[in-house]
Motif scaffolding. Structure first.
Motif, PDB file in Angstrom:
ATOM      1  N   LEU A  74       0.842  -0.903   0.282  1.00 40.22           N
ATOM      2  CA  LEU A  74       0.079   0.209  -0.003  1.00 40.22           C
ATOM      3  C   LEU A  74       0.342   1.204   0.098  1.00 40.22           C
ATOM      4  O   LEU A  74       0.763   1.646  -0.752  1.00 40.22           O
ATOM      5  N   ALA A  75       1.823   1.280   1.077  1.00 36.80           N
ATOM      6  CA  ALA A  75       2.465   2.510   1.021  1.00 36.80           C
ATOM      7  C   ALA A  75       3.148   2.788  -0.299  1.00 36.80           C
ATOM      8  O   ALA A  75       3.612   3.890  -0.573  1.00 36.80           O
ATOM      9  N   ARG A  76       3.923   1.293  -1.185  1.00 38.39           N
ATOM     10  CA  ARG A  76       4.622   1.759  -2.702  1.00 38.39           C
ATOM     11  C   ARG A  76       3.632   2.652  -3.552  1.00 38.39           C
ATOM     12  O   ARG A  76       3.739   3.246  -4.187  1.00 38.39           O
ATOM     13  N   VAL A  77       2.400   2.244  -3.443  1.00 35.94           N
ATOM     14  CA  VAL A  77       1.008   2.646  -4.407  1.00 35.94           C
ATOM     15  C   VAL A  77       1.283   3.906  -3.847  1.00 35.94           C
ATOM     16  O   VAL A  77       1.076   4.973  -4.941  1.00 35.94           O
ATOM     17  N   LEU A  78       0.329   4.696  -2.976  1.00 33.44           N
ATOM     18  CA  LEU A  78       0.472   6.034  -2.422  1.00 33.44           C
ATOM     19  C   LEU A  78       1.205   6.532  -2.336  1.00 33.44           C
ATOM     20  O   LEU A  78       1.570   8.087  -2.949  1.00 33.44           O
ATOM     21  N   GLY A  79       2.801   6.434  -2.129  1.00 32.88           N
ATOM     22  CA  GLY A  79       3.834   6.648  -2.174  1.00 32.88           C
ATOM     23  C   GLY A  79       4.834   7.764  -0.924  1.00 32.88           C
ATOM     24  O   GLY A  79       3.219   8.078   0.009  1.00 32.88           O
ATOM     25  N   PRO A  80       5.607   8.385  -0.914  1.00 34.53           N
ATOM     26  CA  PRO A  80       5.877   8.883   0.436  1.00 34.53           C
ATOM     27  C   PRO A  80       5.335  10.486   0.246  1.00 34.53           C
ATOM     28  O   PRO A  80       4.337  10.963  -0.730  1.00 34.53           O
ATOM     29  N   GLY A  81       4.822  10.580   1.663  1.00 38.48           N
ATOM     30  CA  GLY A  81       4.714  11.784   2.002  1.00 38.48           C
ATOM     31  C   GLY A  81       2.674  11.795   2.117  1.00 38.48           C
ATOM     32  O   GLY A  81       1.990  12.404   2.367  1.00 38.48           O
ATOM     33  N   LYS A  82       2.022  10.216   1.626  1.00 42.45           N
ATOM     34  CA  LYS A  82       0.810  10.640   2.205  1.00 42.45           C
ATOM     35  C   LYS A  82       0.408  10.017   3.251  1.00 42.45           C
ATOM     36  O   LYS A  82       0.710   9.648   3.978  1.00 42.45           O
ATOM     37  N   HIS A  83      -1.048   9.974   3.428  1.00 40.84           N
ATOM     38  CA  HIS A  83      -1.868  10.332   4.831  1.00 40.84           C
ATOM     39  C   HIS A  83      -2.424   9.271   5.121  1.00 40.84           C
ATOM     40  O   HIS A  83      -3.150   8.900   3.938  1.00 40.84           O
ATOM     41  N   VAL A  84      -2.713   7.832   5.782  1.00 49.75           N
ATOM     42  CA  VAL A  84      -3.578   7.275   5.787  1.00 49.75           C
ATOM     43  C   VAL A  84      -3.822   7.046   7.362  1.00 49.75           C
ATOM     44  O   VAL A  84      -3.377   6.883   8.631  1.00 49.75           O
ATOM     45  N   VAL A  85      -5.099   6.735   7.423  1.00 45.58           N
ATOM     46  CA  VAL A  85      -6.094   6.608   9.004  1.00 45.58           C
ATOM     47  C   VAL A  85      -6.363   5.415   8.621  1.00 45.58           C
ATOM     48  O   VAL A  85      -6.379   3.654   8.062  1.00 45.58           O
TER      49      VAL A  85
END
Length: 542
Positions: A74-85
């Protein structure tokens, strides 16, 4: 066997969980081929429903390695700096899986916000939009057996993911290496949310159109799940008296000790709440499933007898209620396997109507102006000018049902009276299901292929007026494996393989005009459904 042992040892070397390490060490030492194959001969596949499976070691089980790999994908698809709850329920390992997800996401350069405690799934879905996050993760297996857990992913619109995002995440998961080599816990990138997010959720759902009547006695059960505190807070904030809860089921317990299966639709699951309702002379029964995204409703029949309303009955009642409480250009929506009644209600009130594939991920994308959506499996999202939760919400739905029941009680009537009103106005729409469980999934594929190759001309003495192959993307819907038969007299049958279990699921509906007593029409509809069900069993040949 050599390959299985090799994969098991590689997994064991990276597993951070002492419980699953001990389990797997024992299996490796005994070289148990059946158990090793069950865990390493396949893997849990990530899709639009996320992940769900039995707890244990290996890629075909829910465990910390599986969760960390999923978070890394999931982190790789979203990319750095994105926010996840991130939210979680009270099942075994849920809190640990949530914190592992936070550690992996922050280690990859994302910002993670963690809900303050085990909470209902709709609170997580609400929080994604309320906090302006890019995605959300809910660790839950909903109403699955105690030994299961799961992992649901939401996108920035607050609804569950749909293709092609699921395939992108799945491919990214497959590219993840060893989890003991993942960077974890970057300082300053994790926010531990406070109780304020719960208050914001309660403010949003108590602002729904709930009328003014509040005199109502409610018996409630969360079925050992996480719904009790949030639902009680919602009722008190909206001005209702606190529901009386089943004490044995009030507090979260991942063992679900008083029920064989923690699902309100399963036989026996509602026994304790109906006993409480009789003893307390309640006006209404409400039950949530363990993560409180579904809402079951029970009503008194007189003489100490109670019955549970179907999801279609509650959906029709809430749909017409929401339409009556709102104004302007609005849409209501349900799925292709739910009753057709909501469409007739919408047409009568001049409101737009949408029909989608099964699942709230599709209902939430039905179109602009959506103020109400439901699916027959006890899932409802209730709105006013907009929907506070872009997913099924068992807490908000419970509030709306209570408001509807309290209004009816103030008029000297009941929910059963309102159902009779709808039957007289639109015809009695009666629905039921036929599920066929198989050991060999090839039997389901074979049955679907046979039905496509040999068109059905009639079912239960009713001519098939139209047959739709849903795999062809009928009516603008995305393609899905299913068949829909429209029968003479307004009846309908939808057949589709289950997405989560080895079952072929069939959804039946008959429509009976009410020319005399509604009770007579209900008896006739029940007989017609029974006849149609038996004919369908023969046609399926399973």
């Amino acid at each position: 066997m050599t390959d299985l042992l090799k994969r098991a040892r590689e997994w064991l070397a990276q597993d951070p969980d002492p419980d699953t390490r001990a389990e797997l060490s024992d299996l490796v030492e005994r070289a148990d081929p059946a158990e090793l194959s069950a865990r390493f001969g396949a893997k849990l596949e990530f899709g639009t429903a996320g992940l769900r499976g039995e707890l244990g070691a290996g890629p075909n089980r829910m465990n910390r390695v599986t969760v960390m790999r999923t978070a890394a994908g999931l982190a790789r698809v979203l990319g750095p700096g994105k926010h996840v709850v991130i939210g979680y329920d009270a099942r075994y390992k849920s809190d640990r899986f949530a914190r592992d997800t936070a550690a992996v996401l922050t280690g990859a350069g994302l910002h993670a916000s963690l809900l303050p405690q085990a909470l209902p799934t709709p609170v997580l879905a609400f929080a994604v939009r309320a906090l302006g996050a890019d995605a959300g993760v809910m660790v839950t297996a909903s109403h699955n057996p105690p030994r299961d857990n799961g992992y649901k992913v939401y996108w920035g619109d607050g609804s569950q993911i749909v293709p092609p995002v699921d395939a992108e995440i799945s491919a990214a998961i497959d590219a993840v290496g060893r989890v003991d080599e993942l960077p974890l816990d970057a300082p300053g990138t994790l926010t531990e949310l406070g109780e304020e997010i719960i208050d914001d959720y309660l403010d949003a759902i108590t602002a729904l159109p709930l009328g003014t009547a509040r005199e109502l006695s409610v018996a409630y059960t969360p079925l050992h799940g996480v719904g009790s505190g949030t639902l009680t807070g919602a009722f008190l904030a909206a001005g209702f008296e606190s529901p009386r809860a089943v004490e044995e089921q009030r507090n979260p317990d991942p063992a679900f000790p008083t029920v064989a299966f923690p699902n309100p639709e399963e036989p026996g699951a509602m026994d304790l709440i109906f006993a409480l309702a009789r003893a307390s002379e309640a006006d209404l029964v409400i039950a949530n499933d363990p993560d409180a995204d579904r809402c079951a409703v029970g009503v008194p029949m007189g003489g100490g007898q109670w019955r549970m309303l179907t999801g279609d009955e509650v959906g029709a009642l809430l749909g017409e209620y929401v339409i009556g409480q709102t104004s302007g250009d609005r849409m209501v929506a349900t799925t292709i396997v739910s009753s057709t009644l909501l469409g007739k209600i919408a047409a009568a009130h001049g409101v737009r109507y949408g029909e989608t594939l099964t699942g709230f991920k599709w209902i939430m994308r039905a179109g602009p102006g959506l103020v109400f959506g439901y699916e027959e499996a006890l899932g409802y999202s209730v709105g006013g000018a907009s929907l506070p939760v872009h997913d099924k919400d068992g807490i908000g739905a419970a509030l709306a049902v209570a408001a509807l029941a309290a209004g009816a009680k103030a008029d000297g009537r009941s929910l059963l009276d309102l159902l009779d009103d709808q039957a007289r106005t639109y015809g009695l729409h009666a629905t039921s299901q036929l599920s066929v469980r198989v050991e060999d999934l090839a039997l389901i594929a074979g049955a679907m292929a046979r039905l496509r190759a040999e068109p059905v001309a009639e079912l239960g003495g009713r001519a098939v007026e139209r047959a739709d192959d849903l795999a062809e993307g009928v009516g603008g819907l995305p393609p899905t494996d299913g068949l829909r038969y429209l029968l003479a007299g307004g009846a309908r049958v939808v057949i589709r393989p289950s997405g989560t279990e080895p079952k072929l699921k069939c959804y039946l509906e008959v429509v009976v005009p009410v020319t005399g007593e509604v009770a007579e029409a209900r008896q006739r509809a029940s007989a017609e459904l029974a006849e149609l069900t038996e004919a369908l069993r023969v046609t399926l040949g399973l």
